[in-house]
Write an enzyme that holds these catalytic residues in place. Structure first.
Site, PDB file in Angstrom:
ATOM      1  N   ARG A  60       0.821  -1.226   0.000  1.00  0.00           N
ATOM      2  CA  ARG A  60       0.000   0.000   0.000  1.00  0.00           C
ATOM      3  C   ARG A  60       0.852   1.271   0.000  1.00  0.00           C
ATOM      4  O   ARG A  60       0.434   2.294  -0.511  1.00  0.00           O
ATOM      5  CB  ARG A  60      -0.885   0.009   1.254  1.00  0.00           C
ATOM      6  CG  ARG A  60      -1.923  -1.090   1.249  1.00  0.00           C
ATOM      7  CD  ARG A  60      -2.549  -1.212   2.629  1.00  0.00           C
ATOM      8  NE  ARG A  60      -3.442  -0.093   2.885  1.00  0.00           N
ATOM      9  CZ  ARG A  60      -4.769  -0.183   2.810  1.00  0.00           C
ATOM     10  NH1 ARG A  60      -5.332  -1.329   2.539  1.00  0.00           N
ATOM     11  NH2 ARG A  60      -5.528   0.860   3.032  1.00  0.00           N
ATOM     12  N   LYS A 175       2.283 -20.206   5.817  1.00  0.00           N
ATOM     13  CA  LYS A 175       1.351 -20.652   6.847  1.00  0.00           C
ATOM     14  C   LYS A 175       0.930 -19.459   7.703  1.00  0.00           C
ATOM     15  O   LYS A 175       1.684 -18.480   7.767  1.00  0.00           O
ATOM     16  CB  LYS A 175       1.991 -21.751   7.705  1.00  0.00           C
ATOM     17  CG  LYS A 175       3.246 -21.286   8.469  1.00  0.00           C
ATOM     18  CD  LYS A 175       3.049 -21.304   9.945  1.00  0.00           C
ATOM     19  CE  LYS A 175       4.248 -20.803  10.681  1.00  0.00           C
ATOM     20  NZ  LYS A 175       4.125 -20.530  12.064  1.00  0.00           N
ATOM     21  N   HIS A 205       8.828 -23.305   5.946  1.00  0.00           N
ATOM     22  CA  HIS A 205      10.275 -23.124   5.880  1.00  0.00           C
ATOM     23  C   HIS A 205      11.036 -24.205   6.637  1.00  0.00           C
ATOM     24  O   HIS A 205      12.212 -24.403   6.410  1.00  0.00           O
ATOM     25  CB  HIS A 205      10.685 -21.725   6.333  1.00  0.00           C
ATOM     26  CG  HIS A 205      10.445 -21.460   7.776  1.00  0.00           C
ATOM     27  ND1 HIS A 205       9.317 -20.841   8.233  1.00  0.00           N
ATOM     28  CD2 HIS A 205      11.182 -21.742   8.856  1.00  0.00           C
ATOM     29  CE1 HIS A 205       9.376 -20.746   9.539  1.00  0.00           C
ATOM     30  NE2 HIS A 205      10.490 -21.286   9.958  1.00  0.00           N
ATOM     31  N   HIS A 267       4.632 -27.157  10.976  1.00  0.00           N
ATOM     32  CA  HIS A 267       6.051 -27.544  10.999  1.00  0.00           C
ATOM     33  C   HIS A 267       6.294 -28.922  11.598  1.00  0.00           C
ATOM     34  O   HIS A 267       6.910 -29.783  10.986  1.00  0.00           O
ATOM     35  CB  HIS A 267       6.859 -26.538  11.827  1.00  0.00           C
ATOM     36  CG  HIS A 267       6.803 -25.137  11.340  1.00  0.00           C
ATOM     37  ND1 HIS A 267       6.767 -24.814  10.008  1.00  0.00           N
ATOM     38  CD2 HIS A 267       6.783 -23.960  12.011  1.00  0.00           C
ATOM     39  CE1 HIS A 267       6.734 -23.492   9.887  1.00  0.00           C
ATOM     40  NE2 HIS A 267       6.732 -22.959  11.086  1.00  0.00           N
TER      41      HIS A 267
END
Lengths: 522, 322
Positions: A60, A175, A205, A267
């Site tokens: 933005r 996520k 990750h 995870h």
């Protein structure tokens, strides 16, 4: 040997990457500055990006291309790890950085983005390949995907469009993928109305970390461990994902999420699936993900009364971590003084298949714990016959008897593998002592490990989804945690129940003690 | 020939190595401490005895051991007649934040050229079992040795550096490669990143349609790297004439530019390349790679390297300057 000339040199060259434009939604955010841009720059430094590689940042905030480049330069210089900053390379890399201010809720933004991408494609020869990276609030994932679709920017999956077989469009989301099973399904449905499932890359990750990948190499590249990898030889498995910090300014977000959603649903269940899955027939993305998904679907879904026995929530209170006093969760900014959010979870899962029946998988995660550590500890069964027991009875029974073998797969901070076994102490008598064989990924053997984001971004550009989660995997892991969420939502806990700087509430220890086990102190 | 002195007998050297490990472990008895003996290969290095450059080799080996731990046997060649001597020591390092040292063992044998024939029978038994054996020729003196057949047989892979004085001729490397020997040349390794850059610029193009390529170099003669680049381009651009041109100037010997028709050109500068492809002008890092980095790249390759071998076959007759 093929006589066709080829530029390939697979023994020496890095994987080839196609030209493309990465569009980052939320380009002014923390993730872009700390992780994404340093990872992309590092890939450029290694010569792993195609010549016309481009990035279009979108957020933005009003900014020119030049201002965006300056901001990104500051971030890369600040957050680049283990790599030199090369001004000449940056200047060249920065030519491919562009910026567009826009509101993701406004369809006009996507029309302007289409124009911007057409121009970038023409000037940078990106071949029309686009990777959208949604580094935004999760609530914006579906609207952004729909905006992309409405602007006709999401082409059909690879190879599906006549005349442009090589052209692709992919989308990466971070996520959480929904906040429960129902919302995860709704998100998947909305994403799939725009993108084919094969073009949706759900980033976790953890799966990009070297050691998590190395679990596959360790298990399926060596012949000696896999025969032991089952209920006959393994007594139990402990998976720990501990953080020494509290919520640190993310109190408002974390209060809505909690440790179960933030760590276990994604995870740690993915890590568990990697540890416990069956070998895949090939190393193709879908073959590996099929096995992971199958394992996740095999995890026993608890009933309410089982949740009570097998899942322990915790919330940190005031305490000391690393010699410093830290506030309790309820004293953190943005957190309600009577918050019922869990900052710690310990849970016992069982896998219902022939390999693992009856083997407990203990998973725990928590904030404000004594140290930051993520690891998997495989506890093997004791030797079937205690032949050294007599010696132990003579005196040092508690310390000198053989201890069960232990295999530690360390994910962070020091990625590596340790195997503990017993050895005879030199001298007279048969006294055993545990010794350790260590393999350390980074520091012992000196090689720089790529960051998880380098690995995952490169994979997405190449089109290798092996380390990304798939819709069925996401839904299967929500199936596992949903009963726990449901049960806990009906309860009122006496929080805080563990002090900062400790390994969690006593109930977590009791949960293991019921099966004769104790948590390993990493 | 005088018999080898007792201190170079393999059994004695192995006993000294064993004692070294015991002593090291005894020194570090803290809980969780001790040393980790790491061995993934045997690296046999032939180097010139030259005190002024000993440290450069030592540093290369220490750094290499961190990614390829193993038993290192350095054979230092000297001119004087009759010398044959040895010593053993360890290279250890403590990984940051750990309690346990990682150690690799090193045997150093000093030998005069006229006793080089003794070396295979000493070094052979010292090699660690069940792991690859790599022989690295870093010596200029070894070019004067009468027969290297037995020395070559010590390793599964042989590494040379054609950019160094006394390196074997390309024709000899070809003969070895054709005989099934795994051969590597650090001069070839030096151009990996440049080759990869060129490959990425030609990606997606019809290679057989490329008709003309020009390589410009500085210096009196084309370096080994320039020749390898020319040979590689010959192997991947079958229809192209690969011209080699010398450009005048005082610049140090090396690559200056590469032009590939119709629209690719690279200007090689210090530690980088400026390239143009169509309308794009870009910069790529091509940092000078240390001997350690080159060696590691070669140690990573334990089998046949068909791309190198194909290029070696296309090298024009050329004898490196001595």
């Amino acid at each position: 040997m093929s006589s066709e000339p080829s530029l390939r040199d697979p023994l020496r060259f890095n994987r080839k990457t196609p030209p493309c434009t990465v569009v980052i939604f939320g380009a002014n955010g923390d993730l872009t500055k700390r992780k994404l841009m340093p990872a992309l720059y590092r890939l450029a430094w290694e010569g792993r990006l195609a010549p016309g590689f481009a990035v279009v940042g979108l957020s933005r905030t009003a900014m020119s291309d030049e201002q965006f480049r300056d901001h990104m330069r500051e971030s890369v210089e600040k957050f680049l790890e283990d790599s030199p900053f090369d001004t000449a390379l940056w200047n060249s890399f920065a030519q491919g950085l562009f910026y567009m201010a826009g509101d993701v809720g406004d369809q006009n933004t996507y029309q302007r983005l289409a124009g911007c991408l057409a121009e970038v494609e023409k000037n940078r020869q990106t071949g029309g390949n686009i990777l959208f990276y949604l580094s935004t609030q999760p609530s914006q994932y579906a609207p952004i995907a729909e905006g992309i679709g409405a602007a006709n920017l999401a082409k059909p999956a690879e190879g599906a469009q006549p005349g442009s077989a090589k052209q692709w469009t992919r989308i990466i989301i971070e996520k959480p993928f929904g906040h429960d099973l129902a919302s995860a399904r709704e998100l998947n449905t909305r994403l799939q109305k725009v993108f084919d499932e094969s073009a949706i890359y759900r980033i976790d990750h953890y799966l990009g970390k070297e050691t998590v990948q190395n679990i596959l190499a360790f298990r399926f590249g060596n012949g000696i461990f896999e025969p032991l990898w089952n209920r006959r030889y393994i007594e139990h498995v402990q998976i720990t994902g501990a953080e020494s910090i509290g919520v640190e300014g993310r109190g408002a977000y974390y209060q809505e999420a909690g440790a179960l959603r933030d760590m276990i649903q994604n995870h740690l269940l993915q890590v568990m699936a990697t540890v416990a899955m069956e070998p895949s027939a090939t190393f193709s993305a879908d073959a590996v993900r099929d096995e992971r998904a199958k394992l996740l679907r095999s995890i026993h879904v608890m009933k309410a009364e089982q949740v009570r026995e097998n899942a322990v929530p915790g919330q940190y209170g005031f305490g000391r971590v690393g010699g410093e006093e830290v506030p309790g969760f309820r004293e953190e900014k943005g957190v309600k003084p009577d918050s019922q959010t869990e900052t710690f979870v310990a849970a016992t899962f069982f896998v219902e298949n022939w390999r693992w029946a009856g083997v407990p998988f203990y998973i725990r995660t928590g904030k404000s714990m004594p140290k930051r550590v993520s690891e998997i500890a495989i506890h093997f069964r004791s030797a079937p016959l205690a032949v050294f027991h007599k010696e132990a009875e003579d005196g040092d029974a508690a310390t000198n008897g053989p201890v069960p073998n232990l295999l530690i797969l360390r994910i962070q901070p020091e990625e590596g593998i340790s195997l503990k076994f017993n050895s005879k102490r030199p001298g007279a008598g048969m006294t055993l002592r545990p010794v350790s064989m260590d393999f350390n990924y980074g520091s012992s053997f000196g090689e720089r490990s790529p960051s998880a984001y380098e690995t995952l971004l490169l994979d997405a550009i190449i089109g290798d989804a092996t380390l990304y989660t798939r819709q069925d995997m996401v839904e299967a892991s929500w199936q596992v945690v949903q009963p726990i969420l449901d049960y806990w939502s009906t309860r009122k806990f006496t929080f805080p129940n563990y002090a900062s700087g400790t390994w969690g509430p006593a109930e977590a220890d009791a949960m293991l003690a019921r099966r004769g086990h104790t948590w390993r102190r990493p | 020939m005088t018999p080898a002195p007792a201190n170079v007998k393999p059994d004695r050297i192995l006993a000294e190595l064993s004692k070294l490990w015991t002593d090291t472990a005894r020194q570090d008895r803290q809980p969780g401490g001790g040393v980790l003996r790491a061995c993934a290969m045997t690296l046999i290095v032939f180097a010139d005895e030259d005190n002024t450059k000993a440290d450069a080799l030592g540093e290369t080996l220490v750094r290499t051991m961190r990614s390829h731990p193993g038993r290192v046997i350095v054979v230092r060649l000297r001119e004087e007649d009759g010398t044959l001597d040895s010593r053993v020591f360890q290279q250890c390092w403590m990984p940051f934040g750990h309690h346990q040292q990682v150690c690799c063992e090193q045997v150093e044998i000093t030998v005069s050229l006229n006793r080089l024939a003794d070396i295979p029978s000493i070094v052979g038994p010292l090699a660690a079992p069940d792991v690859p054996r790599v022989v690295w020729f870093r010596s200029s003196r070894i070019a004067n040795a009468p027969d290297l057949t037995d020395v070559l047989a010590l390793g599964d892979k042989m590494i040379v550096d054609s950019a160094r004085p006394g390196a074997p001729a390309f024709a000899d490397l070809r003969v070895l490669a054709n005989a099934g020997c795994l051969v590597a040349d650090l001069a070839w390794t030096r151009i990996t990143r440049l080759r990869q850059l060129v490959a990425s610029l030609l990606d997606g193009r019809e290679l057989s349609a490329i008709r003309r390529t020009a390589i410009e170099f500085t210096g009196a003669d084309a370096t080994a790297e320039v020749r390898y680049l020319q040979a590689w381009l010959r192997s991947v651009l079958p229809a192209a004439a690969i011209d080699l041109r010398r450009v005048a100037g005082d610049a140090p010997p090396g690559l200056a530019t590469i032009r590939i028709d119709p629209d690719v050109s690279l200007k090689i500068k210090e530690n980088c390349a400026e390239y143009e492809i169509g309308p794009l002008r870009q910069h790529a890092t091509l940092s000078e790679r240390s001997e350690h980095e080159l060696l590691v790249e070669e140690l990573n390759i334990t089998g046949r390297d068909s791309v190198f071998e194909r290029s070696l076959q296309r090298m024009t007759a050329w004898t490196p300057r001595s």
